[in-house]
Motif scaffolding. Structure first.
Motif, PDB file in Angstrom:
ATOM      1  N   ASP A   1      -7.101   8.285  -3.069  1.00 27.89           N
ATOM      2  CA  ASP A   1      -6.027   7.891  -2.818  1.00 27.89           C
ATOM      3  C   ASP A   1      -5.078   8.415  -1.827  1.00 27.89           C
ATOM      4  O   ASP A   1      -4.709   7.838  -1.108  1.00 27.89           O
ATOM      5  CB  ASP A   1      -4.748   8.486  -4.427  1.00 27.89           C
TER       6      ASP A   1
ATOM      7  N   THR B   1       2.046   2.086  -3.470  1.00 26.30           N
ATOM      8  CA  THR B   1       1.136   2.214  -4.757  1.00 26.30           C
ATOM      9  C   THR B   1       0.781   3.445  -4.055  1.00 26.30           C
ATOM     10  O   THR B   1       0.901   4.279  -5.141  1.00 26.30           O
ATOM     11  CB  THR B   1      -0.491   1.352  -4.099  1.00 26.30           C
TER      12      THR B   1
ATOM     13  N   GLN C   1       1.255  -1.263   0.042  1.00 24.10           N
ATOM     14  CA  GLN C   1       0.302  -0.128  -0.090  1.00 24.10           C
ATOM     15  C   GLN C   1       0.882   0.451  -0.278  1.00 24.10           C
ATOM     16  O   GLN C   1       0.377   2.293  -0.772  1.00 24.10           O
ATOM     17  CB  GLN C   1      -0.705  -0.457   1.502  1.00 24.10           C
TER      18      GLN C   1
ATOM     19  N   THR D   1       3.541   5.574  -6.100  1.00 22.20           N
ATOM     20  CA  THR D   1       3.217   5.671  -7.520  1.00 22.20           C
ATOM     21  C   THR D   1       2.980   6.855  -7.163  1.00 22.20           C
ATOM     22  O   THR D   1       2.785   7.543  -8.706  1.00 22.20           O
ATOM     23  CB  THR D   1       3.043   4.076  -6.840  1.00 22.20           C
ATOM     24  N   GLU D   2       0.891   6.514  -7.025  1.00 23.31           N
ATOM     25  CA  GLU D   2       0.440   8.213  -6.963  1.00 23.31           C
ATOM     26  C   GLU D   2       0.860   9.606  -7.021  1.00 23.31           C
ATOM     27  O   GLU D   2       0.457  10.296  -7.615  1.00 23.31           O
ATOM     28  CB  GLU D   2      -0.667   7.822  -6.296  1.00 23.31           C
TER      29      GLU D   2
END
Length: 397
Positions: free
Chosen positions: A270, A220, A217, A223-224
């Motif tokens: 996000d 992620t 997580q 990355t976002e």
């Protein structure tokens, strides 16, 4: 004013002196055929009569009266001379520079002089009536010509003043347009930077906290965060390209519209927020500037939730369209960190400015469930005629 008129004004004194000399010298041969004893007196009068023309530009009426006195002495004792034409020049100057009353007085005085001169010469001259008509015509011509020159000069001054006013107004309009463009660009920069930085900070913080317990997580989230940063860089490049005048930059993307709300909401989700979006009506029919304002208002509202709403877990975005307006409601369930958290910085003022661009209003304040931003924008008249396809409260979560 052309170069010839400028030259005449610059050398007006010398031109008047030359005019006096020409009239005086031309009058001398006029008296040579007369062999009476007062020939010298006639020459003296002929020379003195045009001399006051040297001051005709400063004191036109007084100059004319002085010449009339000399002309009257000439009429009583002597014969007419060529320099009598100086009286017509004096009347012309009065018509150019003096009031209407003085023009009439000077014309009457000169016409009386004409009548006296013709009357004195009437008995030996059988053509006295023709002489009276011709001389009277010269008086009228001198006054009318001076009046026309004055009207032309006044028109030229009016044109010059109007040109100066138009130039001043043009410069002011350019300054106002530049100020408005700077304000618009500043608002765009604020919307881009504030929103994307807020999302990036939240994603990075979440990734840092979850790095030990949930590496996938965290990966992620980071990355976002990179994706949001690259998108922010692209938006900044677009705005800066406008500032540099790079209108044909192939990397510039079109301004955001309603269709870009999905990516905006996705990046905000996000950060951990649950965001529900409801749109009523076919918002894609709105003009592009209005779609941009709707997008920026939603973007700023979500940015405020991420930055200021303590403990917020869910946000509701409601956009509805009628035949005359577009209404935007963004409500969160967080606890405000101050009395007016959304008023910090330029966020709320930017929302109000965007609403004002479309004759609308915007306000923000606490409600029972958290904090609410509401904006109402008026639809342009040209878009009212577009058909409105109302959907039954389509929800995107």
């Amino acid at each position: 004013m052309n170069s010839f008129e400028t030259y005449l004004r610059r050398h007006a004194g010398w031109l008047d002196a030359a005019l006096v000399a020409v009239l005086a010298v031309a009058s001398i041969p006029w008296t040579l055929h007369d062999h009476r004893p007062h020939r010298v007196a006639m020459i003296a009068v002929a020379v003195l009569l045009p001399v006051p023309l040297l001051w005709r530009r400063r004191w036109p009426f007084e100059t004319f009266l002085a010449m009339c006195v000399v002309a009257f002495v000439q009429w009583v004792f002597l014969l007419p001379v060529f320099s009598d034409a100086a009286l017509l020049i004096g009347l012309f100057t009065i018509s150019v520079r003096e009031t209407r009353q003085r023009i009439i007085v000077a014309a009457v005085i000169l016409e009386v002089g004409v009548i006296l001169a013709v009357w004195k010469d009437a008995r030996p001259n059988p053509n006295w009536l023709i002489a009276l008509i011709m001389l009277s015509g010269l008086v009228v011509a001198a006054a009318a010509t001076g009046r026309n020159v004055r009207m032309r000069a006044e028109q030229l001054r009016e044109f010059e003043n109007r040109a100066l006013r138009l130039e001043f107004e043009r410069d002011q309009q350019a300054q106002l347009a530049a100020a408005a463009e700077r304000t618009r660009i500043a608002r765009e920069l604020h919307d881009i930077v504030a929103h994307n930085l807020a999302v990036m900070i939240s994603l990075i913080d979440g990734g840092r906290l979850g790095m030990d317990h949930n590496p996938d997580q965290a990966r992620t989230a980071l990355t976002e965060a990179g994706t949001v940063g690259r998108r922010a860089m692209a938006d900044l490049r677009q705005v800066l390209g406008v500032l540099r005048g790079q209108q044909d930059d192939p990397e510039r993307s079109p301004a955001p519209t309603i269709a870009d709300l999905d990516s905006l909401v996705a990046s905000a989700r996000d950060t951990g927020l649950r965001i529900s979006v409801r749109m009523h009506g076919d918002l894609h029919d709105l003009p592009d500037p209005l779609q941009l304002s709707v997008f920026r208002i939603v973007q700023e509202s979500l940015t405020n939730v991420v930055k200021h709403a303590t403990g917020a877990t869910s946000v509701t975005v409601d956009i509805s369209m009628t035949s005359t307006s577009v209404e935007i409601d963004v409500t969160d369930d967080g606890t405000p960190t101050s009395i007016e958290p959304h008023a910090v910085g330029h966020g709320l003022s930017g929302i109000r400015e965007r609403a004002a661009m479309f004759h609308g209003t915007a306000d923000a304040g606490a409600v029972a469930t958290g904090w609410r931003v509401h904006a109402r924008l008026t639809r342009p008249a040209r878009s009212v005629e577009a058909p409105i396809h109302v959907s039954a409260g389509a929800t995107h979560e």
